[in-house]
Design a protein around this motif. Structure first.
Motif, PDB file in Angstrom:
ATOM      1  N   GLU A 361       0.831  -1.203   0.000  1.00 29.55           N
ATOM      2  CA  GLU A 361       0.000   0.000   0.000  1.00 29.55           C
ATOM      3  C   GLU A 361       0.869   1.258   0.000  1.00 29.55           C
ATOM      4  OE1 GLU A 361      -3.856   1.913   2.343  1.00 29.55           O
ATOM      5  OE2 GLU A 361      -2.754   0.225   3.225  1.00 29.55           O
ATOM      6  N   ASN A 362       1.935   1.264   0.795  1.00 32.80           N
ATOM      7  CA  ASN A 362       2.846   2.408   0.812  1.00 32.80           C
ATOM      8  C   ASN A 362       3.521   2.594  -0.541  1.00 32.80           C
ATOM      9  OD1 ASN A 362       2.228   2.890   3.491  1.00 32.80           O
ATOM     10  ND2 ASN A 362       3.991   1.778   4.290  1.00 32.80           N
ATOM     11  N   LEU A 363       3.871   1.468  -1.197  1.00 25.66           N
ATOM     12  CA  LEU A 363       4.462   1.556  -2.527  1.00 25.66           C
ATOM     13  C   LEU A 363       3.504   2.217  -3.507  1.00 25.66           C
ATOM     14  CD1 LEU A 363       6.475   0.733  -4.815  1.00 25.66           C
ATOM     15  CD2 LEU A 363       5.237  -1.428  -4.935  1.00 25.66           C
ATOM     16  N   CYS A 364       2.221   1.881  -3.415  1.00 26.44           N
ATOM     17  CA  CYS A 364       1.242   2.472  -4.332  1.00 26.44           C
ATOM     18  C   CYS A 364       1.095   3.974  -4.080  1.00 26.44           C
ATOM     19  CB  CYS A 364      -0.100   1.747  -4.192  1.00 26.44           C
ATOM     20  SG  CYS A 364      -0.067   0.054  -4.826  1.00 26.44           S
ATOM     21  N   HIS A 365       1.202   4.400  -2.829  1.00 28.82           N
ATOM     22  CA  HIS A 365       1.230   5.838  -2.549  1.00 28.82           C
ATOM     23  C   HIS A 365       2.434   6.482  -3.244  1.00 28.82           C
ATOM     24  CE1 HIS A 365      -2.096   6.312   0.217  1.00 28.82           C
ATOM     25  NE2 HIS A 365      -1.680   5.310   0.958  1.00 28.82           N
ATOM     26  N   LEU A 367       4.100   5.397  -5.886  1.00 31.94           N
ATOM     27  CA  LEU A 367       3.931   5.394  -7.343  1.00 31.94           C
ATOM     28  C   LEU A 367       2.965   6.486  -7.785  1.00 31.94           C
ATOM     29  CD1 LEU A 367       3.735   1.551  -8.053  1.00 31.94           C
ATOM     30  CD2 LEU A 367       5.600   3.091  -8.677  1.00 31.94           C
ATOM     31  N   THR A 368       1.908   6.700  -7.014  1.00 35.94           N
ATOM     32  CA  THR A 368       0.929   7.733  -7.365  1.00 35.94           C
ATOM     33  C   THR A 368       1.587   9.105  -7.428  1.00 35.94           C
ATOM     34  OG1 THR A 368      -0.880   6.469  -6.379  1.00 35.94           O
ATOM     35  CG2 THR A 368      -1.243   8.825  -6.675  1.00 35.94           C
ATOM     36  N   VAL A 369       2.555   9.332  -6.561  1.00 36.01           N
ATOM     37  CA  VAL A 369       3.228  10.629  -6.513  1.00 36.01           C
ATOM     38  C   VAL A 369       4.437  10.685  -7.447  1.00 36.01           C
ATOM     39  CG1 VAL A 369       4.472  12.244  -5.013  1.00 36.01           C
ATOM     40  CG2 VAL A 369       2.471  11.035  -4.143  1.00 36.01           C
ATOM     41  N   MET A 370       5.222   9.604  -7.518  1.00 35.93           N
ATOM     42  CA  MET A 370       6.536   9.663  -8.141  1.00 35.93           C
ATOM     43  C   MET A 370       6.612   9.088  -9.557  1.00 35.93           C
ATOM     44  SD  MET A 370       8.293  11.198  -5.879  1.00 35.93           S
ATOM     45  CE  MET A 370       9.931  10.977  -6.577  1.00 35.93           C
ATOM     46  N   ALA A 371       5.712   8.187  -9.932  1.00 37.50           N
ATOM     47  CA  ALA A 371       5.787   7.609 -11.285  1.00 37.50           C
ATOM     48  C   ALA A 371       5.598   8.718 -12.313  1.00 37.50           C
ATOM     49  CB  ALA A 371       4.732   6.523 -11.463  1.00 37.50           C
ATOM     50  N   PRO A 372       6.484   8.803 -13.336  1.00 41.13           N
ATOM     51  CA  PRO A 372       6.462   9.954 -14.237  1.00 41.13           C
ATOM     52  C   PRO A 372       5.279   9.994 -15.190  1.00 41.13           C
ATOM     53  CG  PRO A 372       8.106   8.353 -14.946  1.00 41.13           C
ATOM     54  CD  PRO A 372       7.597   7.884 -13.623  1.00 41.13           C
ATOM     55  N   ALA A 373       4.716   8.857 -15.548  1.00 40.99           N
ATOM     56  CA  ALA A 373       3.623   8.820 -16.524  1.00 40.99           C
ATOM     57  C   ALA A 373       2.372   8.254 -15.880  1.00 40.99           C
ATOM     58  CB  ALA A 373       4.021   7.984 -17.739  1.00 40.99           C
ATOM     59  N   GLN A 374       1.271   8.340 -16.617  1.00 43.59           N
ATOM     60  CA  GLN A 374       0.004   7.845 -16.097  1.00 43.59           C
ATOM     61  C   GLN A 374      -0.028   6.320 -16.049  1.00 43.59           C
ATOM     62  OE1 GLN A 374      -1.917  10.075 -14.863  1.00 43.59           O
ATOM     63  NE2 GLN A 374      -3.462   8.648 -14.118  1.00 43.59           N
ATOM     64  N   VAL A 375       0.800   5.685 -16.875  1.00 45.61           N
ATOM     65  CA  VAL A 375       0.899   4.226 -16.888  1.00 45.61           C
ATOM     66  C   VAL A 375       2.231   3.828 -16.257  1.00 45.61           C
ATOM     67  CG1 VAL A 375       0.937   2.160 -18.305  1.00 45.61           C
ATOM     68  CG2 VAL A 375      -0.531   4.069 -18.949  1.00 45.61           C
ATOM     69  N   VAL A 376       2.186   3.058 -15.193  1.00 50.99           N
ATOM     70  CA  VAL A 376       3.387   2.653 -14.468  1.00 50.99           C
ATOM     71  C   VAL A 376       3.998   1.437 -15.157  1.00 50.99           C
ATOM     72  CG1 VAL A 376       4.288   1.838 -12.262  1.00 50.99           C
ATOM     73  CG2 VAL A 376       2.426   3.520 -12.305  1.00 50.99           C
ATOM     74  N   GLU A 377       5.251   1.565 -15.569  1.00 45.72           N
ATOM     75  CA  GLU A 377       5.977   0.461 -16.179  1.00 45.72           C
ATOM     76  C   GLU A 377       6.976  -0.093 -15.177  1.00 45.72           C
ATOM     77  OE1 GLU A 377       7.595   1.446 -19.954  1.00 45.72           O
ATOM     78  OE2 GLU A 377       5.788   2.447 -20.662  1.00 45.72           O
ATOM     79  N   ALA A 378       7.576  -1.244 -15.521  1.00 49.02           N
ATOM     80  CA  ALA A 378       8.508  -1.898 -14.598  1.00 49.02           C
ATOM     81  C   ALA A 378       9.670  -0.981 -14.231  1.00 49.02           C
ATOM     82  CB  ALA A 378       9.022  -3.201 -15.215  1.00 49.02           C
ATOM     83  N   LYS A 379      10.135  -0.195 -15.184  1.00 45.54           N
ATOM     84  CA  LYS A 379      11.278   0.688 -14.929  1.00 45.54           C
ATOM     85  C   LYS A 379      10.941   1.811 -13.946  1.00 45.54           C
ATOM     86  CE  LYS A 379      10.275   3.455 -19.075  1.00 45.54           C
ATOM     87  NZ  LYS A 379       9.792   4.640 -18.359  1.00 45.54           N
TER      88      LYS A 379
END
Length: 492
Positions: A361-365, A367-379
């Motif tokens: 759950e913390n990881l998803c928080h 990713l919501t803030v830090m992932a650069p694009a709207q679609v989260v890829e493995a990288k």
């Protein structure tokens, strides 16, 4: 499946995309302006929207905002020029699924639209499953055992001990046991009161549990009801019971034995009409042997034991939980929910998650803030997950989650044997040895390229030449596979 909508003032672009998508068995509806799309949205909606960014009578960014206001989960692909960086940034900030640079390769455009369709269909299935079973904690066999146990205990007031690693959701299960019991929502609507015995200082814990009378100690300026009184007619959840001080264990045992207790500084006995559910991540049997936990209290609490599996024993639940937590994080932050690729989910499933569901759950928080694009890829995943080795096969476990009290035989997990190298690795070693013995130059470069060529060609064969899907299956980025295809001479 709903049709794909294409909006562009250029008739030739609409024509080309419509024909290419029709060959792939997609239904298509074309529009010449954003106004036509907004009007059509009053009665219908697409599976995916593909829109130009600059059109007479409105922009693709404005249309994106209008669409997202009505259909937040709808994938929107924005077509824009290579040099239009500001437009690309605006598209992503507005929640676009992806942007398609013009002039575009038709095959790549169709691959991108297909990926958007796949994501849309997966989201629909996930949303439907969540709507149908909002209380589900997981679908893995180990969690189904937990659900069955909750069902068996639903009409009982028996004391339950929940064991499991930190972050496995012990309080959620305790709440479910309460809700579906005669004391919970299905019955008398008694309160559910929780206390973490490890989080409260020893000198305050007694007062927290049993309350105190006015003047019982310095600072006690008024009579205070403790958690046992607050939970009257309901359930008291004692989390991390293994950390309870030894002298307080004696008082707790007395309450469980005769149903009475005294406030700190009090002389009038109070009746405890409370069901107790305890939880711990520790080995209580070992703590009993060490003399730091009362054996008689252990047996009093351990009437029914319910074991929660760690996340590594229910890896099939990780995709569902990830999408659930991404949606929850987005709602809390007031943004559109991120989507996640299958390759990223596969990488998460390989991770052991020592913090279990709480860590996910913390990881998803994050990713919501830090992932650069709207679609989260493995990288886009954190470095510790990208560097993690693949998880070993799980050991055999007991199929029954409701455990017997101490003293009865417990199942022993089957040991995992040593991994056996795959046959192709022996062939690779022989080929490397032959070339090295012959003093051939650039052995590393030659064999590495052959290996990469074989991987990529196999993935392209499986996906019928669809590069984006091939990249997803291989767990690499679309830019990486494009560059490798050029370097290895795999262009059509």
């Amino acid at each position: 499946m709903k049709p794909i909508w294409v909006v562009d003032d250029d008739q030739s672009i609409r024509f080309v995309l419509e024909k290419a998508l029709a060959r792939e068995q997609f239904s298509v509806r074309c529009f010449a302006s954003p106004k036509e799309v907004v009007k059509a949205l009053e009665d219908d909606s697409p599976q995916v929207l593909v829109s130009d960014i600059r059109m007479p009578g409105g922009s693709g960014i404005d249309l994106l905002a209008a669409v997202k206001a009505r259909h937040p989960g709808l994938p929107v692909i924005i077509m824009t020029a290579y040099s239009d960086l500001d437009s690309a940034v605006s598209a992503f900030q507005g929640g676009a699924f992806e942007y398609l640079p013009k002039p575009f390769d038709l095959t790549k455009a169709v691959e991108l639209i297909r990926r958007a369709v796949d994501e849309s269909l997966r989201e629909e299935v996930a949303d439907a499953a969540q709507a149908q079973a909002p209380e589900m904690l997981g679908q893995a066999p180990a969690m189904q055992d937990v659900f069955r146990a909750i069902g068996r205990l639903s009409q009982s007031n028996v004391t339950v001990m929940i064991t499991g690693e930190s972050g496995t959701g012990k309080e959620l299960v305790a709440r479910a046991l309460h809700k579906h019991s005669p004391r919970g929502d299905a019955g008398n609507k008694g309160p559910f009161v929780a206390i973490n015995t490890a989080a409260i200082p020893k000198d305050l814990l007694e007062s927290e549990l049993f309350g105190h009378e006015r003047g019982a100690f310095t600072g006690a300026q008024a009579t205070r009801r403790g958690r046992f009184e607050q939970a009257d007619g309901g359930t008291l959840f004692l989390d991390e019971i293994g950390d309870m001080p030894f002298d307080l264990q004696t008082r707790l045992l007395r309450v469980l034995s005769d149903g009475q207790f005294y406030r700190v500084g009090g002389h009038q006995p109070l009746k405890a009409n409370v069901r107790v559910i305890a939880a711990t991540h520790q080995n209580l049997e070992e703590r009993v042997r060490q003399g730091v936990f009362r054996e008689d209290l252990y047996h009093r609490l351990n009437v029914i034991r319910l074991r929660l599996p760690p996340l590594r024993e229910r890896r099939e639940d990780i995709p569902m939980l990830t999408r659930l937590f991404l949606g929850k994080s987005a709602r809390e932050l007031g943004v559109e929910a991120k989507r996640i690729t299958e390759s990223a989910l596969a990488r998460l499933a390989d991770f052991d998650f020592p913090g279990n569901v709480r860590q996910l759950e913390n990881l998803c928080h994050w990713l919501t803030v830090m992932a650069p694009a709207q679609v989260v890829e493995a990288k886009d995943l954190p470095p510790e997950m990208l560097d993690a080795a693949p998880a070993p096969a799980p050991a055999a476990t007991s199929s029954d989650t409701v455990e017997a009290p101490a003293g009865q035989a417990q199942p022993v997990a089957q040991a995992v044997g040593e991994s056996v190298p795959p046959p192709w690795l022996a062939d690779l070693k022989r080929e490397a040895r032959r070339r090295l013995d012959a003093n051939e130059p650039e052995v590393w470069d030659i064999l590495s390229k052959q290996f990469e060529r074989g991987l990529i060609q196999t993935a392209l064969d499986l996906t019928r030449g669809r590069r984006i899907e091939a990249a997803q299956r291989l767990g690499i980025g679309r830019n990486t596979i494009t560059r490798k295809i050029q370097e290895l001479g795999l262009e059509d």
